[in-house]
Design a protein around this motif. Sequence first.
Motif, PDB file in Angstrom:
ATOM      1  N   THR A   1       1.967   4.981   0.845  1.00  0.00           N
ATOM      2  CA  THR A   1       1.713   5.923   1.931  1.00  0.00           C
ATOM      3  C   THR A   1       2.536   7.185   1.714  1.00  0.00           C
ATOM      4  O   THR A   1       3.465   7.208   0.917  1.00  0.00           O
ATOM      5  CB  THR A   1       2.080   5.312   3.297  1.00  0.00           C
ATOM      6  OG1 THR A   1       3.487   5.043   3.324  1.00  0.00           O
ATOM      7  CG2 THR A   1       1.304   4.040   3.570  1.00  0.00           C
ATOM      8  N   VAL A   2       2.184   8.220   2.430  1.00  0.00           N
ATOM      9  CA  VAL A   2       2.929   9.471   2.435  1.00  0.00           C
ATOM     10  C   VAL A   2       3.200   9.834   3.892  1.00  0.00           C
ATOM     11  O   VAL A   2       2.495   9.382   4.789  1.00  0.00           O
ATOM     12  CB  VAL A   2       2.165  10.627   1.739  1.00  0.00           C
ATOM     13  CG1 VAL A   2       1.907  10.326   0.278  1.00  0.00           C
ATOM     14  CG2 VAL A   2       0.878  10.936   2.464  1.00  0.00           C
TER      15      VAL A   2
ATOM     16  N   GLU B   1     -10.432   8.181   6.004  1.00  0.00           N
ATOM     17  CA  GLU B   1      -9.699   8.369   4.747  1.00  0.00           C
ATOM     18  C   GLU B   1      -8.823   9.602   4.897  1.00  0.00           C
ATOM     19  O   GLU B   1      -9.198  10.569   5.554  1.00  0.00           O
ATOM     20  CB  GLU B   1     -10.659   8.531   3.564  1.00  0.00           C
ATOM     21  CG  GLU B   1     -11.458   7.277   3.302  1.00  0.00           C
ATOM     22  CD  GLU B   1     -12.390   7.383   2.109  1.00  0.00           C
ATOM     23  OE1 GLU B   1     -12.412   8.445   1.446  1.00  0.00           O
ATOM     24  OE2 GLU B   1     -13.100   6.410   1.845  1.00  0.00           O
ATOM     25  N   TRP B   2      -7.646   9.543   4.290  1.00  0.00           N
ATOM     26  CA  TRP B   2      -6.677  10.626   4.365  1.00  0.00           C
ATOM     27  C   TRP B   2      -6.390  11.126   2.963  1.00  0.00           C
ATOM     28  O   TRP B   2      -6.249  10.328   2.032  1.00  0.00           O
ATOM     29  CB  TRP B   2      -5.385  10.139   5.003  1.00  0.00           C
ATOM     30  CG  TRP B   2      -5.578   9.656   6.399  1.00  0.00           C
ATOM     31  CD1 TRP B   2      -5.423  10.376   7.544  1.00  0.00           C
ATOM     32  CD2 TRP B   2      -5.952   8.337   6.821  1.00  0.00           C
ATOM     33  NE1 TRP B   2      -5.686   9.594   8.645  1.00  0.00           N
ATOM     34  CE2 TRP B   2      -6.015   8.335   8.228  1.00  0.00           C
ATOM     35  CE3 TRP B   2      -6.260   7.163   6.147  1.00  0.00           C
ATOM     36  CZ2 TRP B   2      -6.347   7.213   8.966  1.00  0.00           C
ATOM     37  CZ3 TRP B   2      -6.604   6.034   6.877  1.00  0.00           C
ATOM     38  CH2 TRP B   2      -6.637   6.069   8.267  1.00  0.00           C
TER      39      TRP B   2
ATOM     40  N   TRP C   1      -9.896   0.047   9.846  1.00  0.00           N
ATOM     41  CA  TRP C   1      -9.181   0.250   8.589  1.00  0.00           C
ATOM     42  C   TRP C   1      -9.933   1.119   7.602  1.00  0.00           C
ATOM     43  O   TRP C   1      -9.342   1.897   6.876  1.00  0.00           O
ATOM     44  CB  TRP C   1      -8.934  -1.114   7.959  1.00  0.00           C
ATOM     45  CG  TRP C   1      -7.505  -1.480   7.831  1.00  0.00           C
ATOM     46  CD1 TRP C   1      -6.570  -1.504   8.827  1.00  0.00           C
ATOM     47  CD2 TRP C   1      -6.840  -1.882   6.643  1.00  0.00           C
ATOM     48  NE1 TRP C   1      -5.378  -1.918   8.327  1.00  0.00           N
ATOM     49  CE2 TRP C   1      -5.515  -2.158   6.987  1.00  0.00           C
ATOM     50  CE3 TRP C   1      -7.246  -2.053   5.341  1.00  0.00           C
ATOM     51  CZ2 TRP C   1      -4.592  -2.573   6.055  1.00  0.00           C
ATOM     52  CZ3 TRP C   1      -6.314  -2.481   4.421  1.00  0.00           C
ATOM     53  CH2 TRP C   1      -5.008  -2.733   4.778  1.00  0.00           C
TER      54      TRP C   1
ATOM     55  N   VAL D   1      -0.351  15.005   4.790  1.00  0.00           N
ATOM     56  CA  VAL D   1      -1.809  14.823   4.793  1.00  0.00           C
ATOM     57  C   VAL D   1      -2.460  16.161   5.101  1.00  0.00           C
ATOM     58  O   VAL D   1      -2.128  16.819   6.077  1.00  0.00           O
ATOM     59  CB  VAL D   1      -2.227  13.755   5.828  1.00  0.00           C
ATOM     60  CG1 VAL D   1      -3.732  13.687   5.954  1.00  0.00           C
ATOM     61  CG2 VAL D   1      -1.645  12.405   5.453  1.00  0.00           C
TER      62      VAL D   1
ATOM     63  N   MET E   1       0.832  -1.169   0.000  1.00  0.00           N
ATOM     64  CA  MET E   1       0.000   0.000   0.000  1.00  0.00           C
ATOM     65  C   MET E   1       0.887   1.246   0.000  1.00  0.00           C
ATOM     66  O   MET E   1       1.862   1.299   0.728  1.00  0.00           O
ATOM     67  CB  MET E   1      -0.888  -0.032   1.234  1.00  0.00           C
ATOM     68  CG  MET E   1      -2.092   0.812   1.087  1.00  0.00           C
ATOM     69  SD  MET E   1      -3.306   0.504   2.371  1.00  0.00           S
ATOM     70  CE  MET E   1      -3.967  -1.056   1.837  1.00  0.00           C
TER      71      MET E   1
ATOM     72  N   ASP F   1       2.975  11.671   7.360  1.00  0.00           N
ATOM     73  CA  ASP F   1       1.819  12.295   8.003  1.00  0.00           C
ATOM     74  C   ASP F   1       1.744  13.798   7.761  1.00  0.00           C
ATOM     75  O   ASP F   1       0.659  14.353   7.602  1.00  0.00           O
ATOM     76  CB  ASP F   1       1.818  12.030   9.509  1.00  0.00           C
ATOM     77  CG  ASP F   1       1.498  10.592   9.854  1.00  0.00           C
ATOM     78  OD1 ASP F   1       1.063   9.838   8.953  1.00  0.00           O
ATOM     79  OD2 ASP F   1       1.675  10.213  11.026  1.00  0.00           O
TER      80      ASP F   1
ATOM     81  N   THR G   1      -8.295  14.788   6.826  1.00  0.00           N
ATOM     82  CA  THR G   1      -8.664  13.491   7.387  1.00  0.00           C
ATOM     83  C   THR G   1     -10.180  13.480   7.478  1.00  0.00           C
ATOM     84  O   THR G   1     -10.767  14.390   8.063  1.00  0.00           O
ATOM     85  CB  THR G   1      -8.038  13.302   8.780  1.00  0.00           C
ATOM     86  OG1 THR G   1      -6.619  13.423   8.656  1.00  0.00           O
ATOM     87  CG2 THR G   1      -8.378  11.949   9.356  1.00  0.00           C
TER      88      THR G   1
END
Length: 76
Positions: free
Chosen positions: A3-4, A57-58, A53, A9, A1, A6, A12
């Motif tokens: 990711t970036v 959502e971000w 899970w 972001v 998956m 934090d 959220t």
Amino acid sequence: MLTVPDERVTATVDVSPWLEQKLAAVLVHRTEVERGAAPGMIAGFPPAVRERWLSTEWYVRHDPVPSRAAQSELTA
């Protein structure tokens, strides 16, 4: 998956009110569920894990216009 970090972001979103529809949308990809791809893994999680899970959502904002002027020539 993918990711970036934090700090990248910018939003959220709590999507828990739509969790049932979101899970149904994931599980409708039956062939993906059967072959064990991500939808299949999600289907196999206990309900509490799926909820954790899928309920948030971000997002990372990407400006449609670059914030700096485009370079027109190469310089050293």
